[in-house]
Design a protein around this motif. Structure first.
Motif, PDB file in Angstrom:
ATOM      1  N   TYR A  90      13.142   1.263 -43.677  1.00 44.29           N
ATOM      2  CA  TYR A  90      13.951   2.439 -43.373  1.00 44.29           C
ATOM      3  C   TYR A  90      14.781   2.751 -44.606  1.00 44.29           C
ATOM      4  CZ  TYR A  90      12.666   1.586 -38.544  1.00 44.29           C
ATOM      5  OH  TYR A  90      11.955   1.397 -37.392  1.00 44.29           O
ATOM      6  N   MET A  91      15.138   4.007 -44.779  1.00 41.89           N
ATOM      7  CA  MET A  91      15.896   4.419 -45.950  1.00 41.89           C
ATOM      8  C   MET A  91      17.396   4.227 -45.718  1.00 41.89           C
ATOM      9  SD  MET A  91      13.585   5.230 -48.065  1.00 41.89           S
ATOM     10  CE  MET A  91      14.428   6.027 -49.395  1.00 41.89           C
ATOM     11  N   LEU A  92      18.081   3.745 -46.753  1.00 36.59           N
ATOM     12  CA  LEU A  92      19.538   3.668 -46.737  1.00 36.59           C
ATOM     13  C   LEU A  92      20.086   5.054 -47.027  1.00 36.59           C
ATOM     14  CD1 LEU A  92      20.385   0.470 -48.804  1.00 36.59           C
ATOM     15  CD2 LEU A  92      20.710   0.805 -46.382  1.00 36.59           C
ATOM     16  N   LYS A  93      21.081   5.476 -46.239  1.00 37.30           N
ATOM     17  CA  LYS A  93      21.647   6.802 -46.432  1.00 37.30           C
ATOM     18  C   LYS A  93      23.168   6.788 -46.535  1.00 37.30           C
ATOM     19  CE  LYS A  93      17.796   8.960 -44.140  1.00 37.30           C
ATOM     20  NZ  LYS A  93      17.293   9.674 -42.995  1.00 37.30           N
ATOM     21  N   GLN A  94      23.799   5.780 -46.009  1.00 41.75           N
ATOM     22  CA  GLN A  94      25.259   5.726 -45.997  1.00 41.75           C
ATOM     23  C   GLN A  94      25.802   5.179 -47.313  1.00 41.75           C
ATOM     24  OE1 GLN A  94      27.240   6.812 -43.431  1.00 41.75           O
ATOM     25  NE2 GLN A  94      25.348   7.547 -42.505  1.00 41.75           N
ATOM     26  N   ASN A  95      26.843   5.801 -47.830  1.00 40.18           N
ATOM     27  CA  ASN A  95      27.442   5.373 -49.082  1.00 40.18           C
ATOM     28  C   ASN A  95      27.977   3.940 -48.969  1.00 40.18           C
ATOM     29  OD1 ASN A  95      28.361   5.641 -51.735  1.00 40.18           O
ATOM     30  ND2 ASN A  95      30.396   6.257 -51.029  1.00 40.18           N
ATOM     31  N   ARG A  96      28.504   3.572 -47.820  1.00 40.79           N
ATOM     32  CA  ARG A  96      29.060   2.218 -47.667  1.00 40.79           C
ATOM     33  C   ARG A  96      27.982   1.151 -47.792  1.00 40.79           C
ATOM     34  NH1 ARG A  96      29.666   3.819 -41.873  1.00 40.79           N
ATOM     35  NH2 ARG A  96      27.915   2.826 -40.841  1.00 40.79           N
ATOM     36  N   ASP A  97      26.755   1.458 -47.365  1.00 38.83           N
ATOM     37  CA  ASP A  97      25.653   0.511 -47.518  1.00 38.83           C
ATOM     38  C   ASP A  97      25.298   0.307 -48.988  1.00 38.83           C
ATOM     39  OD1 ASP A  97      25.456   0.189 -44.755  1.00 38.83           O
ATOM     40  OD2 ASP A  97      23.997   1.828 -44.561  1.00 38.83           O
ATOM     41  N   PHE A  98      25.285   1.398 -49.757  1.00 40.13           N
ATOM     42  CA  PHE A  98      25.019   1.290 -51.189  1.00 40.13           C
ATOM     43  C   PHE A  98      26.111   0.470 -51.872  1.00 40.13           C
ATOM     44  CE2 PHE A  98      22.248   4.816 -50.251  1.00 40.13           C
ATOM     45  CZ  PHE A  98      21.238   4.733 -51.200  1.00 40.13           C
TER      46      PHE A  98
END
Length: 122
Positions: free
Chosen positions: A5-13
């Protein structure tokens, strides 16, 4: 991409930048961290140093295609952020695919699953 699945949230990055293991190559930097999920999460970042919008989008396509072709080799249960370096501008997708299939795969496995646990196959 069956297991990703793609990461989309800035906090995850940001979490991966600060707490993940960093793996470098001439074309990309991979931040990887183990998670408790039964699937992988992938994020792709390309900065303005790579070039104009056309070059940045091409770099994203190259990274995504190389990941798709080598996804079955990677273990499940990890988060990845792949950051493009400026040298990615002139390469073919097969160069990055070969890196992910060979040296990159070994480095990712060692970073996610230390030697005492052993690398867990799919």
């Amino acid at each position: 991409m069956q297991h990703t699945y793609m990461l989309k949230q800035n906090r995850d990055f940001l979490q991966l930048y600060h707490r993940g293991k960093k793996i470098g190559s001439p074309y990309v930097v991979v931040y990887v961290r183990r998670s408790r999920r039964r699937y992988n999460r992938l994020g792709i970042t390309v900065g303005k140093k790579v070039g104009c919008a056309v070059k940045r989008n091409r770099a994203k396509r190259i990274i995504l295609q190389a990941y798709r072709e080598t996804e079955h080799l990677l273990p499940l249960g990890m988060d990845l952020v792949i950051v493009a370096m400026p040298r990615i501008d002139g390469i073919k997708s097969t160069v990055l695919r070969d890196y992910f299939a060979g040296t990159g795969n070994d480095k990712i496995r060692r970073a996610v699953f230390p030697k005492e646990e052993g690398a867990k196959p799919r």
